[in-house]
Design a protein around this motif. Structure first.
Motif, short mmCIF file in Angstrom:
data_model
loop_
_atom_site.label_atom_id
_atom_site.label_comp_id
_atom_site.label_asym_id
_atom_site.label_seq_id
_atom_site.Cartn_x
_atom_site.Cartn_y
_atom_site.Cartn_z
N TYR A 284 0.92 -0.99 0.00
CA TYR A 284 -0.05 -0.10 -0.05
C TYR A 284 0.84 1.17 0.10
CZ TYR A 284 -3.64 3.32 0.99
OH TYR A 284 -4.59 4.33 0.87
N VAL A 285 0.99 1.94 -1.16
CA VAL A 285 1.93 2.83 -1.47
C VAL A 285 1.38 4.42 -1.37
CG1 VAL A 285 3.82 3.52 -3.01
CG2 VAL A 285 3.61 1.03 -2.61
N LEU A 286 1.78 5.01 -0.45
CA LEU A 286 1.23 6.58 -0.62
C LEU A 286 2.23 7.46 -1.44
CD1 LEU A 286 0.97 7.26 3.34
CD2 LEU A 286 -1.00 6.91 1.53
N GLN A 287 1.87 8.69 -1.57
CA GLN A 287 2.80 9.67 -2.18
C GLN A 287 2.96 10.79 -1.35
OE1 GLN A 287 2.41 10.55 -6.42
NE2 GLN A 287 0.77 9.25 -6.10
N THR A 288 4.15 11.37 -0.73
CA THR A 288 4.25 12.50 -0.05
C THR A 288 5.32 13.25 -0.64
OG1 THR A 288 4.63 13.48 2.12
CG2 THR A 288 5.39 11.21 1.75
N THR A 289 5.35 14.44 -0.48
CA THR A 289 6.66 15.30 -1.08
C THR A 289 7.48 15.35 0.31
OG1 THR A 289 5.40 17.42 -0.54
CG2 THR A 289 5.74 16.59 -2.97
N ASP A 290 7.23 14.91 1.46
CA ASP A 290 7.67 15.10 2.69
C ASP A 290 8.13 13.91 3.35
OD1 ASP A 290 8.64 17.10 3.98
OD2 ASP A 290 7.02 17.96 4.77
N ARG A 291 8.75 13.22 2.26
CA ARG A 291 8.85 11.71 2.97
C ARG A 291 9.68 11.43 4.05
NH1 ARG A 291 10.48 7.35 -1.72
NH2 ARG A 291 12.53 8.39 -1.42
N LEU A 292 10.76 11.85 4.13
CA LEU A 292 11.61 11.57 5.28
C LEU A 292 11.03 12.00 6.40
CD1 LEU A 292 14.34 10.55 5.91
CD2 LEU A 292 15.46 12.93 5.72
N ALA A 293 10.56 13.37 6.40
CA ALA A 293 9.46 13.69 7.82
C ALA A 293 8.43 12.78 7.97
CB ALA A 293 9.01 15.13 7.46
N LEU A 294 7.69 12.20 6.98
CA LEU A 294 6.72 11.65 7.58
C LEU A 294 7.24 10.07 7.83
CD1 LEU A 294 3.65 10.37 7.53
CD2 LEU A 294 3.91 10.05 5.13
N MET A 295 8.46 9.41 7.31
CA MET A 295 8.93 8.39 7.85
C MET A 295 9.25 8.41 9.16
SD MET A 295 11.36 6.85 4.73
CE MET A 295 11.65 5.17 5.47
N ASN A 296 10.02 9.63 9.63
CA ASN A 296 10.53 9.73 10.94
C ASN A 296 9.29 9.94 11.81
OD1 ASN A 296 12.96 9.67 10.37
ND2 ASN A 296 13.30 11.87 10.01
N HIS A 297 8.18 10.56 11.46
CA HIS A 297 6.99 10.67 12.26
C HIS A 297 6.31 9.40 12.72
CE1 HIS A 297 3.01 12.62 13.53
NE2 HIS A 297 2.61 11.65 12.64
N LEU A 298 6.43 8.35 11.37
CA LEU A 298 5.74 7.37 11.78
C LEU A 298 6.67 6.32 12.55
CD1 LEU A 298 4.15 6.78 8.38
CD2 LEU A 298 3.07 7.47 10.29
N GLU A 299 7.85 6.41 12.49
CA GLU A 299 8.76 5.46 13.24
C GLU A 299 8.67 6.08 14.65
OE1 GLU A 299 12.06 4.18 11.43
OE2 GLU A 299 12.81 3.44 13.44
#
Ligand SMILES: Cc1ncc(COP(=O)(O)O)c(C=O)c1O
Length: 368
Positions: A284-299
């Motif tokens: 299930y693949v989202l798109q975001t221009t702020d990927r690193l921030a979203l990855m860190n937020h989810l982590e």
């Protein structure tokens, strides 16, 4: 941590059946290319809707042997996408052929059929349509192009066991279908495994020969083959998993439907699904221009994510100086920086799905 993929959970779901199947093989005294492989081949062919299936060692070999079986090799060109697992291109090169890469379409991220004609040369012999993230590529358009130019159509269904195109299962539409059964795949072994599907008896015979030294009868190589045998343990495990594949795919679908309807933050773009094809939601693949921030937020909220794939193949060190591509690779180059895979596996609980949704919705990043 909520894992992105969780093959051990699949084992737990079917533990008693898998353990019984494994024990039976261990006591059988036949460990490679035996009754379990044969049964799997016949059951998988029935499932996909082809006359034949052939078990091989992994998905990369499935593609390589498919190409060799079709007589594609040195001097020939094979068109596929740059936005795929590197295995698709590695297999083309392992067969001795030259990979030529197209961009993907901007909505579903599968092979853009409009780019095929600019890449066609006298050397083009085949197109590999990759059914990415569980969803079929546009097999009508790609199939029509292949038919018009006398090209072989190979389907890479490694991420799409059970997906359909116009009501037919992928792997039953092109000349040959290829599947990886890597542990995290929808139909995953507990180790490496792969399958090739076809309706053509001659092709089936050739794949069978190539996977074991080119033998038709033991110790006599009629053609130059190699070792890409499937072992009995993996086949036995895959037979158990195949019995549960539709049920597992339905669970993935239910999770994807929840993600699609309940993820509402403007900071991400949700995946789109084709009307003519049933996806099996491998990823299930989202798109975001702020990927690193979203990855860190989810982590930080104990949600693991993945990136499929972070660098287009034509830009990777091993390939960038020598791979021919379409002139415009802009979708591939953009999405490599924006895609983010959320946890997706059949055993993901409703409570954990809610946690993932809440974690994504609490992200305040830049919208696309
Ligand atoms: C699209 C695709 N093609 C081919 C492969 C190669 O499969 P394997 O890892 O079994 O060699 C994979 C899996 O990694 C894949 O996702």
């Amino acid at each position: 941590m909520i894992l992105c993929a969780n093959p051990a959970a699949q084992f737990t779901s079917h533990q008693a059946e898998i353990e019984a199947a494994v024990l039976k093989v261990m006591r059988s005294n036949r460990y490679i290319l035996g009754a379990e492989v044969e049964a799997l081949e016949s059951e998988f062919a029935t499932y996909i809707g082809t006359r034949f299936a052939v078990g091989v060692a992994n998905g990369t070999d499935a593609l390589e042997l498919a190409l060799r079986t079709l007589g594609v090799g040195p001097g020939d060109e094979v068109i596929t996408v740059s936005h795929t697992a590197v295995a698709t291109v590695a297999a083309i090169e392992a067969a001795g052929a030259t990979a030529v890469l197209t961009d993907v379409d901007p909505v579903f991220f599968t092979l853009d059929p409009l780019q095929l004609s600019q890449l066609l040369t006298k050397r083009t012999k085949a197109v590999i349509a990759v059914h990415l993230y569980g969803q079929a590529a546009d097999l009508d358009a790609i199939g029509a192009f292949c038919a018009a130019h006398g090209l072989f159509l190979i389907e890479d269904g490694s991420q799409a066991h059970g997906a359909t195109w116009n009501g037919k299962r992928v792997g039953a539409i092109g000349h040959i279908g290829c599947f990886s059964c890597y542990p995290t795949k929808n139909l995953g072994a507990i180790g490496d495994a792969g399958l090739v599907t076809t309706n053509d008896a001659e092709l089936m015979k050739k794949v069978r020969m190539l996977r074991e030294y080119g033998w038709q009868s033991r110790y006599i190589s009629d053609v130059a083959g190699r070792n890409s045998r499937l072992d009995e343990l993996q086949a036995a495990i895959l037979r158990v998993k195949l019995r549960h594949l539709d049920e597992s795919n339905a669970k993935r679908r239910a999770i994807a439907i929840r993600y699609n309807s309940e993820i509402t933050t403007e900071a991400v773009t949700s995946p789109r699904f084709r009307a003519v094809s049933d996806s099996v939601f491998h990823l299930y693949v989202l798109q975001t221009t702020d990927r690193l921030a979203l990855m860190n937020h989810l982590e930080q909220q104990d949600v693991q994510t993945g990136i499929h794939y972070p660098m287009p193949i034509h830009l990777q060190p091993a390939y960038k100086t020598r791979i021919r591509t379409a002139t415009d690779m802009s979708v591939t180059e953009r999405v490599a920086g924006e895609v983010l895979s959320l946890p997706m596996y059949p055993e993901l609980s409703a409570v954990d799905v809610t946690r993932v949704i809440e974690a994504v919705n609490s992200f305040k990043g830049a919208a696309i």
